[in-house]
Scaffold this motif. Structure first.
Motif, PDB file in Angstrom:
ATOM      1  N   LEU A  43      48.990  36.590  31.137  1.00 38.50           N
ATOM      2  CA  LEU A  43      48.815  37.886  30.103  1.00 38.50           C
ATOM      3  C   LEU A  43      47.276  38.214  30.410  1.00 38.50           C
ATOM      4  O   LEU A  43      46.391  37.665  30.875  1.00 38.50           O
ATOM      5  CB  LEU A  43      49.150  37.763  28.610  1.00 38.50           C
ATOM      6  CG  LEU A  43      50.430  37.598  28.224  1.00 38.50           C
ATOM      7  CD1 LEU A  43      50.639  37.227  26.706  1.00 38.50           C
ATOM      8  CD2 LEU A  43      51.364  38.581  28.432  1.00 38.50           C
ATOM      9  N   ASN A  44      46.926  39.490  30.041  1.00 44.21           N
ATOM     10  CA  ASN A  44      45.454  39.919  30.281  1.00 44.21           C
ATOM     11  C   ASN A  44      44.878  39.734  31.530  1.00 44.21           C
ATOM     12  O   ASN A  44      43.673  39.410  31.573  1.00 44.21           O
ATOM     13  CB  ASN A  44      44.510  39.325  29.139  1.00 44.21           C
ATOM     14  CG  ASN A  44      44.918  39.681  27.848  1.00 44.21           C
ATOM     15  OD1 ASN A  44      45.677  40.481  27.437  1.00 44.21           O
ATOM     16  ND2 ASN A  44      44.599  39.001  26.776  1.00 44.21           N
ATOM     17  N   GLY A  45      45.504  40.040  32.560  1.00 40.72           N
ATOM     18  CA  GLY A  45      45.066  39.807  33.991  1.00 40.72           C
ATOM     19  C   GLY A  45      45.227  38.479  34.541  1.00 40.72           C
ATOM     20  O   GLY A  45      44.746  38.385  35.772  1.00 40.72           O
ATOM     21  N   PHE A  46      45.576  37.486  33.671  1.00 44.32           N
ATOM     22  CA  PHE A  46      45.615  36.139  34.428  1.00 44.32           C
ATOM     23  C   PHE A  46      47.011  36.242  35.566  1.00 44.32           C
ATOM     24  O   PHE A  46      47.821  37.037  35.167  1.00 44.32           O
ATOM     25  CB  PHE A  46      45.985  35.053  33.380  1.00 44.32           C
ATOM     26  CG  PHE A  46      44.722  34.794  32.497  1.00 44.32           C
ATOM     27  CD1 PHE A  46      43.866  34.054  33.282  1.00 44.32           C
ATOM     28  CD2 PHE A  46      44.991  35.047  31.210  1.00 44.32           C
ATOM     29  CE1 PHE A  46      42.784  33.578  32.265  1.00 44.32           C
ATOM     30  CE2 PHE A  46      43.833  34.301  30.424  1.00 44.32           C
ATOM     31  CZ  PHE A  46      42.625  34.000  31.083  1.00 44.32           C
ATOM     32  N   ALA A  47      46.839  35.622  36.582  1.00 44.07           N
ATOM     33  CA  ALA A  47      47.785  35.595  37.700  1.00 44.07           C
ATOM     34  C   ALA A  47      49.115  34.812  37.138  1.00 44.07           C
ATOM     35  O   ALA A  47      49.028  33.619  36.809  1.00 44.07           O
ATOM     36  CB  ALA A  47      47.357  35.024  38.877  1.00 44.07           C
TER      37      ALA A  47
END
Length: 141
Positions: free
Chosen positions: A126-130
């Protein structure tokens, strides 16, 4: 700064969401578990010193305080009831005890809750984490 964290062998990565959460709750990097997740009490490090994971992408925001408040309320409710029913203490002393215990509980639960929320966000991508191996993370905010 690159947007990819350093590759790790499978043995260093958490084997499940529970392992990642436990690392975060303990204040360790959820990805490698090798170093501290927090620079200050509630401020995460920008990048892990061991694996290079970018922790500026998290969006923990208000959820850790909600967790801390709910847990504190559930722990304190029986204490307050017991003090009220079976204590000969004056009201001001009971309020002092209850307020002190609540502050200690909130303070001790807040950082582990934030670490767990950050770890869960990382695990779920989530939130841009790969979310998947090889996927590029979002640029730092």
């Amino acid at each position: 700064m690159p947007n990819l964290a350093l590759p790790l062998d499978r043995a260093s990565l958490p084997q499940g969401a529970g392992a990642a959460l436990w690392r975060g709750v303990r204040g360790k990097c959820p990805r490698c578990g090798g170093t501290h997740l927090f620079e200050k009490f509630l401020k995460p490090v920008e990048r892990c010193r061991m694996c290079g994971q970018n922790w500026t992408l998290h969006g923990a925001d208000d959820f850790p305080p909600y967790i801390a408040i709910i847990l504190t309320g559930h722990i304190m409710a029986p204490v307050i009831i017991e003090l009220g029913l079976n204590s000969a203490l004056p009201a001001w002393a009971m309020m002092l005890i209850v307020a002190s215990l609540a502050l200690v509980l909130i303070g001790s639960i807040l950082q582990p809750a934030k670490g767990g929320v950050i770890a869960l966000q990382w695990w779920l991508g989530l939130n841009g984490f790969a979310g998947k191996a090889g996927r590029e993370e979002a640029a730092p905010r």
